[in-house]
Design an enzyme around this catalytic site. Structure first.
Site, mmCIF file in Angstrom:
data_model
loop_
_atom_site.group_PDB
_atom_site.id
_atom_site.type_symbol
_atom_site.label_atom_id
_atom_site.label_comp_id
_atom_site.label_asym_id
_atom_site.label_seq_id
_atom_site.Cartn_x
_atom_site.Cartn_y
_atom_site.Cartn_z
ATOM 1 N N GLU A 71 10.284 161.629 32.902
ATOM 2 C CA GLU A 71 10.524 161.287 31.480
ATOM 3 C C GLU A 71 11.939 161.641 31.035
ATOM 4 O OE1 GLU A 71 7.293 162.803 29.016
ATOM 5 O OE2 GLU A 71 5.898 161.366 29.918
ATOM 6 N N GLU A 108 1.324 158.544 34.670
ATOM 7 C CA GLU A 108 0.629 159.391 33.687
ATOM 8 C C GLU A 108 -0.128 158.463 32.744
ATOM 9 O OE1 GLU A 108 2.613 162.624 31.637
ATOM 10 O OE2 GLU A 108 4.002 162.890 33.319
#
Ligand code: AHR
Length: 504
Positions: free
Chosen positions: A174, A294
Site C-alpha cells: 500500500e 487483501e
C-alpha cells in the site's frame, strides 16, 4: 411466493482454470495474528516450535494454498534480519505501523516452518518503505540463495541448509497510502519497484513479483497510480495488487452491503483494463495478472473500539478483532464467487487475514480456537472450488444499490472439478424477503445427478459465533433427484449455498 431465476451452464463456455492461490490468506505481525494466534509456546496444544496445533488444524482444513507475510503496513518498517537466528539475540522493536511492541520471537525462520506444517506456500513481502532494493535482494538471497554467498550462508548458519524456495514476492505494501511508513508518490514508487524487482530477479529469476496497486478503489489516485507504476515497472512485474474491505457501517442498507460484490467485480474489471491499456501502449506480449491480496469485510469504525488500540506500545494487543455476523458471511460468499468468476485475471487472492485479525479463525489466549461465520464460505470455496470456472449465465431479478450498482439477486459461480466428474454451484440469494427457485439448464453435459446441498442460513442476519456457541454453521443434505439435463434448486432468502452434482 418465490422469485424465479434461471442459469444456463454450457460445457464449452469457460471462464478459465482457477489458480489454487485464489484461496490464499494473510498473516501480518499485527495484534494477535502471530502471537497467541499461530504461535503461543505456553498453550496446551503448542508443539515443539510453539505453534498452536488447534489453530494449525483449522488452517489445514481450509486448504489455504498460500499465505502473505509479514505485512501489511507492518512490513514497511520491518527489519527482517531481526527475526532470524538465535531467539535470545533478537532485539525487541517498536512497530511504528501499529504502535505496538514486536518481540521478534517469530520471523521468517519460524514462519517458513509454520507454513510447512500448515501445508501452505508463502507470499513474501519486502520492505520498500524504510528500506529499498539492496535489502530486498538480500532477503531473496537469504530465503532462496543456493550458493555460498553471505545471506545464503547466514541462513545455513541459522540452521536451514535448504533454501525456503519462496516463489511469490510483494514489492512493498500500500505504498500509495498516506498512512504507510515512507509513503511514496506513484513515480517514486514505480522507480523503486522496478529497481528492487530487477535485483530480486537477478538473485532468483524464478520468482514472480506483485507490484502495489491502490490501497482501495476510493483512493483519489486510483487509476493514475496503476497507470504510472505499471508504466515504470512493467518489464519486471507479473501481478498488480488490489485491496478492498467492505463494511456494513459504510452502507446505507443491508441490500447495499450484500451487493458489494458487484463493486468488487467492477474494481477487478477496471484494474484489468488499465493493465491491458499499459500493455497495448508498450506493445508488450506480457499480460499482467491481478493479485487481490487483501479482501474481506472489515468495519474500520470499530478499529479503535478496543481500549487497547488507543494505548500504544503493548504486545499482543486485541486490535482489529472483528466478530463476524451471518450477513458478513453472506457477502464473503459472494466475494468468493466474484473472485472465481474473474479467475482468468485474478490469479492470487488473499482473504485478510487468517487468525484473530479480521479473520475466519479466532483464538483465546491460552484457551480455545473457533470458527467465525466467514470461515464457512471460505472453507467450501477453497476445498470444492478447484478446477475450471464455467461461464454460466444467470437470468434473475436485479436491484440497484443507493450508489448505483446493479446487483443480481442471485450471485453465483460454477466450478467443474479438476477430475471433471463433479460440478459445484456456489449461489447466494441476496433477497431479504423471498426464496428463489433457480432452474439450472446444463448444456452439452448429458444427464447429471444431484448429490447434495450445503446451506448457510440464519434467520438473524446479525448472528455471530463465539467460542462456546456456533450460531452460524452449514447444514448438508443429500439430494435424491433423478438424472436429467435440467434441475430446479431452492435458495432460501438471504442464504449462501453450495450444490454438488455428479456427471454421469
Ligand atoms: O489487513 C490490515 C491492514 O489493512 C494491512 O496492514 C494494510 O495493508 C491494510 O490497510
Amino acid at each position: 411466493m418465490s422469485k424465479q431465476a434461471k442459469m444456463i451452464i454450457h460445457k464449452e463456455y469457460k471462464k478459465g482454470i482457477i489458480d489454487p492461490k485464489l484461496y490464499g490468506s494473510f498473516i501480518e505481525h499485527l495484534g494477535r495474528a502471530v502471537y497467541t494466534g499461530i504461535y503461543e509456546p505456553n498453550h496446551p496444544t503448542a508443539d515443539e516450535n510453539g505453534f498452536r496445533q488447534d489453530v494449525l488444524e483449522l488452517v489445514k482444513a481450509l486448504k489455504v494454498p498460500a499465505v502473505r507475510y509479514p505485512g501489511g503496513n507492518f512490513v514497511s518498517g520491518y527489519r527482517w534480519e531481526d527475526g532470524t537466528g538465535d531467539k535470545k539475540d533478537r532485539p525487541v522493536s517498536a512497530d511504528l505501523a501499529w504502535h505496538t511492541i514486536e518481540p521478534n520471537e517469530v520471523g521468517i525462520d519460524e514462519f517458513q516452518d509454520w507454513a510447512k506444517k500448515a501445508e501452505t506456500d508463502i507470499i513474501m513481502a519486502v520492505n520498500l518503505g524504510t528500506r529499498g532494493p539492496e535489502d530486498a535482494r538480500n532477503l531473496v538471497e537469504y530465503c532462496n540463495g543456493n550458493i555460498k554467498t553471505q545471506y545464503a550462508e547466514m541462513r545455513r548458519k541459522n540452521g536451514f541448509d535448504e533454501p525456503f524456495s519462496i516463489k511469490y514476492w510483494c514489492l512493498g505494501n500500500e505504498m500509495d497510502g498516506h498512512w504507510q511508513i515512507c509513503h511514496k508518490t506513484a513515480s517514486e514508487y514505480g522507480r523503486v519497484a522496478l529497481e528492487a524487482g530487477k535485483l530480486m530477479k537477478m538473485i532468483d529469476p524464478n520468482i514472480e513479483l506483485v507490484i502495489c496497486g491502490s490501497s482501495n478503489y476510493n483512493m483519489d489516485t486510483f487509476g493514475t497510480w496503476e497507470w504510472t507504476v505499471l508504466n515504470e515497472a512493467y518489464s519486471v512485474v507479473d501481478y498488480i495488487s488490489l485491496h478492498q474491505y467492505y463494511s456494513r457501517s459504510d452502507c446505507k442498507s443491508t441490500e447495499d452491503f450484500l451487493g458489494r460484490a458487484s463493486h468488487m467485480d467492477s474494481f477487478i474489471k477496471g484494474v484489468a483494463a488499465i493493465c491491458d491499456a499499459v500493455q497495448a501502449k508498450k506493445h508488450s506480449k506480457k499480460k499482467i495478472h491481478l493479485s487481490f491480496d487483501e479482501w474481506n469485510v472489515w468495519d474500520m469504525s470499530r478499529w479503535g473500539g478496543d481500549a487497547e488500540a488507543d494505548e500504544p506500545w503493548r504486545e499482543k494487543t486485541h486490535i482489529l478483532e472483528q466478530i463476524y455476523t451471518f450477513e458478513d458471511a453472506l457477502l464473503v460468499g459472494s466475494m468468493l464467487s466474484t473472485l472465481q468468476n474473474n479467475c482468468d485475471r485474478v490469479k492470487i487472492a488473499c482473504m485478510a487475514q487468517l487468525v484473530n485479525v479480521i479473520a475466519p479463525i479466532m483464538t483465546e489466549d491460552g484457551g480455545k480456537a473457533w470458527k467465525q461465520t466467514i470461515y464457512y464460505p471460505y472453507y467450501f470455496a477453497s476445498v470444492y472450488g478447484r478446477g475450471e470456472c464455467l461461464d454460466a449465465k444467470v437470468f434473475c431479478d436485479i436491484y440497484r444499490t443507493s450508489d448505483g450498482y446493479n446487483v443480481p439477486y442471485v450471485c453465483a459461480s460454477v466450478v467443474l472439478a479438476e477430475e471433471k466428474d463433479k460440478i459445484y454451484i456456489f449461489a447466494s440469494n441476496l433477497s431479504l424477503e423471498e426464496d428463489t427457485e433457480l432452474t439450472l439448464c446444463f448444456e452439452d453435459f448429458g444427464e447429471i445427478t444431484p448429490v447434495s446441498k450445503t446451506e448457510l442460513y440464519c434467520e438473524d442476519l446479525k448472528a455471530v459465533n463465539t467460542k462456546d456457541c456456533e450460531a452460524v454453521s452449514p447444514t448438508t443434505v443429500a439430494l435424491s433427484g433423478r438424472s436429467d439435463t435440467s434441475h430446479t434448486i431452492s435458495l432460501r432468502k438471504h442464504s449462501w449455498n453450495m450444490f454438488e452434482f455428479k456427471l454421469n
